[in-house]
Enzyme design. Structure first.
Site, short mmCIF file in Angstrom:
data_model
loop_
_atom_site.label_atom_id
_atom_site.label_comp_id
_atom_site.label_asym_id
_atom_site.label_seq_id
_atom_site.Cartn_x
_atom_site.Cartn_y
_atom_site.Cartn_z
N HIS A 128 0.83 -1.21 0.00
CA HIS A 128 0.00 0.00 0.00
C HIS A 128 0.87 1.26 0.00
O HIS A 128 0.41 2.33 0.41
CB HIS A 128 -0.96 0.03 1.19
CG HIS A 128 -1.81 -1.20 1.31
ND1 HIS A 128 -2.98 -1.37 0.62
CD2 HIS A 128 -1.62 -2.34 2.02
CE1 HIS A 128 -3.50 -2.56 0.91
NE2 HIS A 128 -2.69 -3.17 1.75
N SER A 144 14.41 19.61 -16.57
CA SER A 144 13.31 20.55 -16.68
C SER A 144 13.81 21.81 -17.36
O SER A 144 14.92 22.28 -17.07
CB SER A 144 12.75 20.89 -15.29
OG SER A 144 11.93 22.05 -15.34
#
Length: 351
Positions: free
Chosen positions: A59, A180
């Site tokens: 999870h 970026s």
């Protein structure tokens, strides 16, 4: 004069379907070679990190220790299954039909079909209509979709491991590469993100292949336009994706120190099950054992790992009534979780 013997007793699908079978078989051979290269890279990196401890997560939450080698070995086993499936799908789709307008051999001898099949390395379609049954093709493209899903599964794992808060592994970042256009500090997992998108496309081709199965009577033409797209697109896309994933694994940057730091981050919570089981073996009921461990574990959790589960347990009178300090400390041995790694690797890679 020779035209009298061209196409004699055949329908166009006898040519086109048999040709498609040859193309898909040859495409399969390329994809199988891609899988072999990926399996080699996964095995090499798995052996390299066989005993590199890291935290297993369920999870998305810290569970119990594993090794990074086990993560890669799991991927190896999965892609080995993919290879077996593709070999089976290749055999299923590589059939020859030279059987005439509705598959009855009314105007062509079955020996012609057998001759062509032998020359092209195909098997004989036992019974065709005007076309080779499309359940074969549906299985083939579905297998490509499954392989693409396995590509995405490993790609998503790399993407998660590269997150700033985790940073246990990351794609190779070459000198001068830009992450970026706006933020010079960025190192983005662009290759595995690309693989996630490509996997969606390959899976997308499986549904129209299944819809092609239900043709009218002995054949209609609705499948033809579909296959002109999905045949080249699915195979070429998966070929590219497998090659890219192999490169990612081959050059993957792995950070064992960060793995250990993350493993230790939550104050020993990852050892809670061993304490729970030790308490039950010491005569404490399962319910009480769970309660004792959990109440101490939650203190560690809420402190963001600043507190130590080991120290809290040794200070808990109900726990120490059942276990000595030495017995509690023994349950925090990391090596205990790695004792069966050799057994698992032998299952995956052989002795």
């Amino acid at each position: 004069e020779e035209a009298r013997f061209m196409h004699q007793g055949m329908t166009s699908s006898d040519v086109l379907d048999t040709c498609l079978a040859v193309q898909l078989a040859k495409a399969s051979d390329i994809l199988l070679a891609d899988l072999d290269a990926l399996l080699e890279a996964l095995k090499r990196r798995a052996m390299e990190h066989k005993l590199t401890p890291t935290i297993g997560r369920s999870h998305g939450i810290h569970a119990e220790p594993v090794t990074f080698g086990l993560k890669l070995a799991q991927a190896y086993a999965e892609f080995d299954r993919c290879k077996t499936r593709l070999e089976s799908a290749r055999a299923e789709v590589a059939t020859c039909a030279i059987s005439g307008a509705v598959g009855t051999f009314a105007n062509i001898d079955p020996r012609v079909e057998a001759h062509v099949a032998d020359k092209l390395g195909l098997s004989i379609e036992p019974i065709s209509t005007q076309v080779i049954p499309r359940d074969r093709h549906a299985m083939f493209f579905s297998v490509l979709g499954v392989i693409a899903s396995s590509v995405e599964r490993l790609a998503v794992e790399v993407r998660h491991l590269q997150r700033t808060e985790v940073l246990e592994a990351e794609e190779y970042f070459s000198p001068g590469q830009k992450g970026s256009s706006a933020m010079p500090h960025k190192r983005n997992p662009i290759l595995t993100e690309n693989l996630t998108g490509l996997a969606r496309m390959v899976r997308g081709y499986a549904l129209p292949a299944m819809e092609n199965v239900a043709l009218w009577h002995e054949r209609d033409i609705s499948h033809s336009s579909v296959e002109r797209y999905i045949g080249p697109d699915a195979t070429i896309t998966l070929d590219f994706a497998l090659g890219r994933l192999t490169g990612v694994i081959d050059k993957l940057l792995v950070y064992p120190e960060r793995m250990q730091k993350n493993l230790d981050k939550m104050g020993g919570l990852v050892h809670s099950q061993r304490v729970l089981l030790a308490l039950t073996q010491a005569g404490v009921s399962r319910e009480d054992a769970y309660r004792l461990v959990q109440r101490n574990a939650m203190k560690v959790w809420e402190s963001d790992g600043e507190l130590s589960l080991l120290e809290l347990l040794k200070a808990d009178d109900e726990v120490t009534a059942a276990l000595s300090e030495a017995e509690i400390e023994e349950k925090f041995d990391l090596g205990y979780h790695l004792k069966n790694v050799d057994t698992i690797f032998a299952r995956v890679f052989g002795e």
